[in-house]
Each structure stands twice: as structure tokens, then as C-alpha cells.
Design an enzyme around this catalytic site. Sequence first.
Site, short mmCIF file in Angstrom:
data_model
loop_
_atom_site.label_atom_id
_atom_site.label_comp_id
_atom_site.label_asym_id
_atom_site.label_seq_id
_atom_site.Cartn_x
_atom_site.Cartn_y
_atom_site.Cartn_z
N GLN A 1 3.88 2.76 3.10
CA GLN A 1 4.54 1.55 3.48
C GLN A 1 4.08 1.58 5.16
O GLN A 1 2.97 1.79 5.54
CB GLN A 1 6.39 1.96 3.68
CG GLN A 1 7.33 1.86 2.04
CD GLN A 1 7.11 2.33 1.04
OE1 GLN A 1 7.41 3.75 1.61
NE2 GLN A 1 6.59 1.96 0.17
N LYS B 1 -4.43 2.06 3.65
CA LYS B 1 -3.71 2.90 3.48
C LYS B 1 -4.64 3.95 1.90
O LYS B 1 -5.73 4.82 2.38
CB LYS B 1 -2.40 3.50 3.18
CG LYS B 1 -2.21 2.77 5.11
CD LYS B 1 -0.11 3.65 4.57
CE LYS B 1 0.80 2.69 3.60
NZ LYS B 1 0.75 0.83 4.06
N ASP C 1 0.89 -1.84 4.23
CA ASP C 1 -0.55 -3.12 2.89
C ASP C 1 -1.75 -2.76 4.71
O ASP C 1 -2.20 -3.74 4.68
CB ASP C 1 -0.02 -4.37 3.17
CG ASP C 1 0.77 -4.12 1.71
OD1 ASP C 1 0.72 -3.97 1.17
OD2 ASP C 1 1.69 -5.00 2.31
N GLY D 1 1.96 -0.61 -3.18
CA GLY D 1 0.48 -0.94 -3.55
C GLY D 1 -0.80 -0.27 -3.53
O GLY D 1 -0.64 -0.65 -1.80
N HIS D 2 -1.57 0.48 -3.27
CA HIS D 2 -2.68 0.67 -2.62
C HIS D 2 -3.63 0.31 -3.05
O HIS D 2 -3.90 0.76 -4.13
CB HIS D 2 -2.08 2.54 -2.41
CG HIS D 2 -1.33 2.97 -1.52
ND1 HIS D 2 -1.44 4.15 -1.46
CD2 HIS D 2 -0.08 2.12 -1.00
CE1 HIS D 2 0.01 4.20 0.19
NE2 HIS D 2 0.24 2.60 -0.74
P1 GDP Z 1 -1.85 -0.21 1.48
O1 GDP Z 1 -1.16 -0.46 0.97
O2 GDP Z 1 -2.01 -0.08 2.98
O3 GDP Z 1 -2.29 0.65 1.09
O4 GDP Z 1 -3.19 -1.80 1.69
P2 GDP Z 1 -3.07 -2.39 0.22
O5 GDP Z 1 -4.03 -1.94 -1.08
O6 GDP Z 1 -1.39 -3.25 -0.25
O7 GDP Z 1 -3.72 -3.88 0.87
C1 GDP Z 1 -5.03 -3.64 1.79
C2 GDP Z 1 -5.57 -5.32 1.61
O8 GDP Z 1 -7.08 -5.29 1.67
C3 GDP Z 1 -6.31 -5.00 -0.43
O9 GDP Z 1 -6.69 -5.50 -1.33
C4 GDP Z 1 -7.15 -4.49 0.26
O10 GDP Z 1 -8.84 -4.22 -0.70
C5 GDP Z 1 -8.35 -5.13 1.44
N1 GDP Z 1 -9.23 -4.17 2.53
C6 GDP Z 1 -8.59 -3.03 2.90
N2 GDP Z 1 -9.19 -1.88 3.85
C7 GDP Z 1 -10.40 -4.23 4.02
C8 GDP Z 1 -11.53 -4.62 5.34
O11 GDP Z 1 -11.59 -3.62 5.38
N3 GDP Z 1 -11.33 -5.79 4.96
C9 GDP Z 1 -11.48 -6.74 3.92
N4 GDP Z 1 -11.32 -8.38 3.33
N5 GDP Z 1 -10.45 -6.38 2.71
C10 GDP Z 1 -9.60 -4.99 3.17
P1 IMO Z 2 2.03 -0.47 0.86
O1 IMO Z 2 2.74 0.76 0.92
C1 IMO Z 2 4.53 -3.69 2.12
C2 IMO Z 2 8.99 -3.77 2.17
C3 IMO Z 2 9.76 -4.96 0.50
C4 IMO Z 2 10.73 -5.30 1.96
C5 IMO Z 2 11.12 -3.93 2.49
C6 IMO Z 2 12.08 -3.16 1.39
O2 IMO Z 2 1.66 -0.91 0.35
O3 IMO Z 2 1.91 -0.09 2.29
P2 IMO Z 2 12.15 -1.48 -0.75
O4 IMO Z 2 11.55 -2.33 -2.29
O5 IMO Z 2 11.05 -0.65 -0.50
O6 IMO Z 2 13.73 -1.29 -0.75
O7 IMO Z 2 11.67 -2.80 -0.35
O8 IMO Z 2 10.28 -3.24 2.92
N1 IMO Z 2 8.11 -2.63 1.17
C7 IMO Z 2 6.10 -2.89 1.59
N2 IMO Z 2 5.95 -3.81 2.06
N3 IMO Z 2 3.61 -2.37 1.93
C8 IMO Z 2 4.44 -1.70 1.22
O9 IMO Z 2 3.59 -0.49 0.36
C9 IMO Z 2 5.86 -1.94 0.80
N4 IMO Z 2 6.61 -1.13 0.76
C10 IMO Z 2 8.25 -1.86 0.72
O10 IMO Z 2 8.97 -5.72 0.88
O11 IMO Z 2 10.71 -6.29 3.18
MG MG Z 3 0.21 -2.36 0.36
#
Ligand code: GDP
Ligand code: IMO
Ligand code: MG
Length: 430
Positions: free
Chosen positions: A225, A16, A13, A40-41
Amino acid sequence: MSNVVVIGTQWGDEGKGKIVDLLTEEAGLIVRFQGGNNAGHTLVVGEETFILHLIPSGILHAEKICLIGNGVVVDPEVFCRELDGLSNRGIDVRPERLVVSPKTHLIMPYHRLLDKLREEKRTGEKIGTTGRGIGPCYEDKVSRIGIRAGDFLQPDLLRRKISMALVEKNALLKHHYGVEELSVDAVLQMVAEPGQRLSAYLGDVSEHLALADKQGKSVLFEGAQGTHLDIDHGTYPFVTSSNTVAGNASAGAGCSPRLLGTIMGIVKAYTTRVGSGPFPTELTDSTGDYLQQKGGEFGATTGRKRRCGWLDLALLRESIRLNGVQEIVLTKLDVLSGLDRIALCTGYVLADRTLRHPPQGEGQLGQVRPVYENVNGWSEDISGARCWDDLPHAAREYVLRIEKELHTPVSIISVGSNRTQTIDRRRIAK
Ligand code: GDP
Ligand code: IMO
Ligand code: MG
């Protein structure tokens, strides 16, 4: 642009999705190489938000090709749901521009079931998995009883393989978990329709990558991840079930490691973690709540609150080393605005020893005491900053300190979730 591998350097998270979407403009092909719909991207473009779990984050750019490599685990139902969700919003998801390797292992209904049952029954601390069947699917792959996307093209083989897999699964379901067994027909019925739809997307991902290399088109490898969730290098057993490090991009996409190009590590300006496991810089006080709320730190897959804490340079040093990160993308810097004081974890103390890297023994990261250094915060809202000079002095100092500590340049700074809320230092003079 050269080929780029985008990986998370923390516990996922990091942002990416936003960065892959941004870099897609300069790429020809975008390929996912590991993980599944545990990811979850989030992509924010104008007023619209898209959360992608399986389909590469390049999909919003109509002319680009998106690939799902053999190292990914695909839940056919989720794949179809995601196709429909995107297509209903006017995104082109035809097989002409979205290709799935027939070698990807499929998440079957019994994988999801076992993931949940195992977590429920686990004694001791739960892993806190996403419950999507990721672990059980990768287990079957390694046990050589996995079902692969290409099996849908051979119905007899598919039935035989499911039947074989169910022998052990049913013993577990019935005798260990005390739930009803599954029949081959029931499983086949559940997967038939999404499997058929998925079949239309099968293609030779490896060949696409080789051709791109020949034609000089650049490839963007999209990690899921984060490094400290890696099955080998992460905080075992509180990890996911795949290798999340950059080195896996070649095996999981189906190309030579020579094709990997620049390794970009995504670093969130603070640290978050979903699920259980050690987290030395976790803040359980009002500052932690501030980061959680201001950063909107809720899991994009499960909706769980993310645990929040200060930036951990020791953890990042390990990520830089394991991945060979050449450029850092620093995200969510805007979230730190409004804090008088920001703490940076520069290392740990473990039994009177000072460490600059995480300890290697299992569970030891849970025993360290973080060593902090305070740096100045800033009060200005920086979400409108578009170049280096727009940032307040203290924010620039924070970025420069990270670069110095990690011996790696910060090439992109993200100051908001929108595609446009970005400072690109690759083009703009520092
Ligand atoms: P990922 O799994 O690495 O793609 O990241 P996620 O999408 O799960 O979580 C990142 C969260 O931060 C999402 O809600 C994005 O919309 C948000 N986000 C990404 N870059 C920024 C930033 O620079 N500032 C803020 N405030 N939010 C951001
Ligand atoms: P993105 O790509 C954050 C975590 C789960 C749990 C552990 C194992 O959005 O960054 P699993 O279901 O993979 O067997 O769970 O890994 N986890 C993540 N945490 N971002 C993710 O993906 C994750 N994918 C798995 O919360 O701790
Ligand atoms: Mg994510």
C-alpha cells in the site's frame, strides 16, 4: 547494501514490486511486514510478468530467502494459489526459502464475506476496498478473536477458536445482513487443505532476521500500500487497515527498529489512487486519461481503473516526514513524456490559508484547492535511458526540482516496467 525499507509514499501502486525485485540482488532476505493480498506488486523480467499479492517480491531470485512477517494477514487459499502459479512457472517456492510467521493472522472465508457485505450495505460513500477480507481480519486480530497460521498445528485450538469467532459473525450474517450462517464444520472444511499446506511453511521469522543481522546479511523490508492509505496517517476513513509507514516494519516483521537501515520512499512521477477518497490533484480531463492509458493504470489486484493526477508535493512532504525517507526512488518518469506542460502541486489553499502539508482534520483534504506551478515537459521517449545524461534537460530539471522541494535525493529513476529500465544514481555519477 545496508538494510533497506521500501515503502510507498502516495496511495499505493508506486512501483514497489519492481524496485524490491531490483534491490533483491543486493539483499539476503526479503520480508513483507503488513497488508495482505490487497497488494498487487508487478515484476517484469524480460518477456515475463509476475503479479505478486502475498509472497515477497524477492522470490524470483533463487538464492534469496523470503519471509512473511507477523504483521501480514494471510489468506491460505491465496497463498496456495500463488505458490502453484509461481511453481508452474519454474520458480522455487519450497519452504527452504519461503517462511511464514506462525503469528500471522489468517483471512478466513467469513472475513471475505463480511468485507463485501459491509461495502454493499455501507451508507454514504463506499471505501472501495479490494474485497479481500483485509479489514475484517485485522479487526479480529485487535479484538483478540483472530485465527493465526500456527493454530493449524493445534487442531483442537483451531476448532475452538473458529467456533468462538462464529458466534458474533453468525449474529451479524443472519440478523444484520440477512444471509445464511456458517457452521464450524463448513469453515474448517474450507480452510483445511490450504491450511495444511501453509503449515509446512511456518517458521520463526524473527529468528531469521536476528541471524541475518549476526551474519551481516542485508534485509529488504517490503512495504505494501502507501503512506496515505495508512490506518492512522492516511485519508481516514478511506484507508487500509494496517500501518503502512516504515515504522511498522520492525513490529510487523519481528525485529528491532535498529535493524531498519535506509528508508527508501517510492514516488510515482505523478499520482494515482484506486478506490474512493480525497485526491486534490486528480485530473478528470484528457490529461488524466492520457496518464491512465500511457501508464497502464489498472489495479493489479482488482483490475479497476486507477484515478490519475499531477504529482502532489504537499502529500509527499508529509510522507517524507512520517517515514523519515532518506532516498527517493522516482518511478514511471517515462509516462510523462509527450506532455508540453507538467503541473506540480506545491501546496494547498484551505479557507484562505496556504498549506505546505496536508491538513490534519478528517475530510479536510477533500476541501483544499491545489496550488500549481507549471514546469516544462519533454517529448522524447525516455524508456531507453540508462544513465542521467540520457535524460532530456526538462526531465532532469523535473527530478532536480523534486529533490529540492523534498530535501531528499532521488537515488533511482525508473523509466519502464522492466527490471533493466532503471537509472541507478547510487552508482552512476549525477
Ligand atoms: P506496486 O503495488 O507499488 O508494486 O505497483 P504496481 O505493480 O501495482 O503498479 C505499478 C505498475 O507500473 C506495474 O504495472 C509496473 O509494471 C509498472 N511500472 C513500474 N515501474 C514503471 C516505470 O518506471 N515505467 C512504467 N511505464 N511502468 C512501470
Ligand atoms: P499495493 O501494495 C493501491 C486501497 C483500496 C481501497 C483501500 C482499502 O499494490 O500498492 P482494503 O482492501 O485494503 O481494505 O482497501 O485501500 N488499497 C490499495 N490501493 N494499492 C494497494 O496495494 C492497495 N491496497 C489497498 O483500493 O481504496
Ligand atoms: Mg499495486
